[in-house]
Design a protein around this motif. Sequence first.
Motif, PDB file in Angstrom:
ATOM      1  N   ASP A 170       0.856  -1.182   0.000  1.00 52.49           N
ATOM      2  CA  ASP A 170       0.000   0.000   0.000  1.00 52.49           C
ATOM      3  C   ASP A 170       0.894   1.235   0.000  1.00 52.49           C
ATOM      4  O   ASP A 170       1.614   1.489   0.977  1.00 52.49           O
ATOM      5  N   LEU A 171       0.862   1.997  -1.087  1.00 54.27           N
ATOM      6  CA  LEU A 171       1.741   3.170  -1.216  1.00 54.27           C
ATOM      7  C   LEU A 171       1.119   4.427  -0.638  1.00 54.27           C
ATOM      8  O   LEU A 171       1.752   5.479  -0.614  1.00 54.27           O
ATOM      9  N   GLY A 172      -0.129   4.341  -0.206  1.00 53.78           N
ATOM     10  CA  GLY A 172      -0.765   5.485   0.410  1.00 53.78           C
ATOM     11  C   GLY A 172      -1.421   6.407  -0.606  1.00 53.78           C
ATOM     12  O   GLY A 172      -1.673   6.052  -1.757  1.00 53.78           O
ATOM     13  N   THR A 173      -1.678   7.633  -0.166  1.00 48.79           N
ATOM     14  CA  THR A 173      -2.369   8.637  -0.989  1.00 48.79           C
ATOM     15  C   THR A 173      -1.372   9.675  -1.468  1.00 48.79           C
ATOM     16  O   THR A 173      -0.556  10.169  -0.682  1.00 48.79           O
ATOM     17  N   PRO A 174      -1.381  10.059  -2.735  1.00 48.36           N
ATOM     18  CA  PRO A 174      -0.408  11.031  -3.240  1.00 48.36           C
ATOM     19  C   PRO A 174      -0.658  12.428  -2.679  1.00 48.36           C
ATOM     20  O   PRO A 174      -1.798  12.814  -2.397  1.00 48.36           O
ATOM     21  N   LEU A 175       0.417  13.186  -2.539  1.00 52.52           N
ATOM     22  CA  LEU A 175       0.341  14.587  -2.144  1.00 52.52           C
ATOM     23  C   LEU A 175       0.813  15.417  -3.333  1.00 52.52           C
ATOM     24  O   LEU A 175       1.958  15.297  -3.783  1.00 52.52           O
ATOM     25  N   PHE A 176      -0.053  16.254  -3.880  1.00 44.03           N
ATOM     26  CA  PHE A 176       0.273  17.087  -5.045  1.00 44.03           C
ATOM     27  C   PHE A 176       0.872  18.414  -4.564  1.00 44.03           C
ATOM     28  O   PHE A 176       0.367  19.030  -3.613  1.00 44.03           O
ATOM     29  N   GLN A 177       1.953  18.849  -5.238  1.00 48.96           N
ATOM     30  CA  GLN A 177       2.641  20.100  -4.899  1.00 48.96           C
ATOM     31  C   GLN A 177       2.716  21.005  -6.122  1.00 48.96           C
ATOM     32  O   GLN A 177       2.938  20.539  -7.240  1.00 48.96           O
TER      33      GLN A 177
END
Length: 597
Positions: A194-201
Amino acid sequence: MGGTTIVSTLVSTASVAWAEEQPLFVAYPSNGHETSAPQIFLIGTAPPEGEVTVNGQRINRSPAGHFAPSFPLEFGENVFTLQYQDQTLTLVVNRVAAEPPAPVGTAFGDGSLLPAAEVARLPGELVCFSAIAPANAEVSVVLNQQTIPLSPQTDAVTLPPNSAVLTSQNQPIAAPTTIATSYEGCTSTTQPGDLGTPLFQLTLNGETVQEPGTGRVRILSPSDLPVIEITAESGTTRTGPSTDHSRLTPLPQGTRAAVTGRDGDWLRLEYGAWIRQSDTQPLTTTVPPRSLIRSIRATQTEGWTEIAFPLQVPVPISVQQGDRTFTLTLHNTTAQTDTILLNDDPIIERLDWQQTTPEQVQYQFNLKSVQQWGYKLRYEGTTLVLSLRHPPEQSTRRPLAGVRVLLDPGHGSDADLGARGPTGYPEKDVTLVVSNLIRDRLIARGATVLMTREGDIDLYPQDRVALIDQLEPTIALSIHYNALPDAGDAENTAGVGTFWYNTQTHSLAVFLHNYLVETLDRPSYGVFWNNLALTRPTVAPAVLLELGFMINPNEFEWIVDPSEQEKLAEAIAAGVEQWVIQTAAVDASVNVSSGSE
């Protein structure tokens, strides 16, 4: 037939009487209509004497006074003022942008962060991200402690919707140049988890903002894949994870497959097709469904040949029809076949098979008949049963004596009017009038006729499809009249359009189309392969006829003319008869030729 003619005449008379009370009438669009099209047509009528103007401009009208001019639209409100003598009508049409709104300031476009829902992939596969952001920004995604840069897609092109082919506007177009840009980037990893949820920058002019994505990312373990079973009666599979993607062969209820990917509510099955999760149920096993196949047996029932494929587990399938061939592919299957029972058969000349890949077996039925009359697929336990339909028995005196024709008058009831003509006369009324006329002429030629509706009732498309599957007609004709998307040219588009989907229907579609165009001297709108509910049934050749354009001012007058309706019905019945005669002659010629060899 006389009663049917009276109904049609009364409808036309009622329209004229109504027009006298309200001389200027607009059937489409309604006031406040919203569209993303660059133009709009105004469909309506007024008494033929005098002139009608739109924003002071005189418009063309048919001899009966109907009109359908097109006007360009600016973004936002477009006001149209129609004038006939002392009567004025004002309509407002709102044009909205087809693309999402550009972000304001240092921000992402609303709803533009993708993936928006959970995605799952196999190790080594790309996982891609995208966002809408201001031009000249630096955009990236942080996922599982990795930073993935997203690059601006400045040379992107867009494809218009499928409906654009109906207005000859289906060429790729350059993406609109705005103050916003699409940014995209991909990554991959070999480690399941499970790589988790992406954070957009996003960084612009020294200012940085962050926004969490909503789509969780997982990498599946190839040795521990989920397994599902198809619970829908016919599981709709597609080339990708949305209803925008093309349909593939539906999977019979009970089919099992491993899941190798996910996009939100869509599951990717191991042979490559995608299916809605709601059409499936998870199984507790993690053993990928695999099967051997040994003996195969063909038997005959009334009107059908049934071929049973005994399997260890219900596997996914694919079907392809060709000229005198029917090809069935079993996925996740390995052959141990030494014996096949196939006696001399009314439709099958020979069955050939090959192991095309280590886990894919292909069966090709070489057929005696050029025309294929329908097929069915189902699982009985773990045995796949393929039913191939025999050609109808025919009489030399009355070619339609053994033919059962299902007529489906399109639309129905006040809840489903269909297209409307300039007077407001609805498609659902004229389809029933003409279908009744066709029915009478087919019966006179010896055919048995089945109707999906005989009154003004509302049937969903799937209700009509269910009737076709249940009644198993020889052929199915869905009767409709046409309209266009807002970007079309209603004033200059006319003619017969014919729609088909399964290969077994192509011959009937082309023959009927050409027969109607030539016999009635009507314009040809075209023959279309189209993924429509009423063209998809496999139990019989199924054609959807669009017999003219309700929105075309001149063609509408032809559509509602009782004498022309009689001619149209006669041409359709005669066309069906001639196609049946021609098909029988072609098959007889092919069989004689094959026998002489």
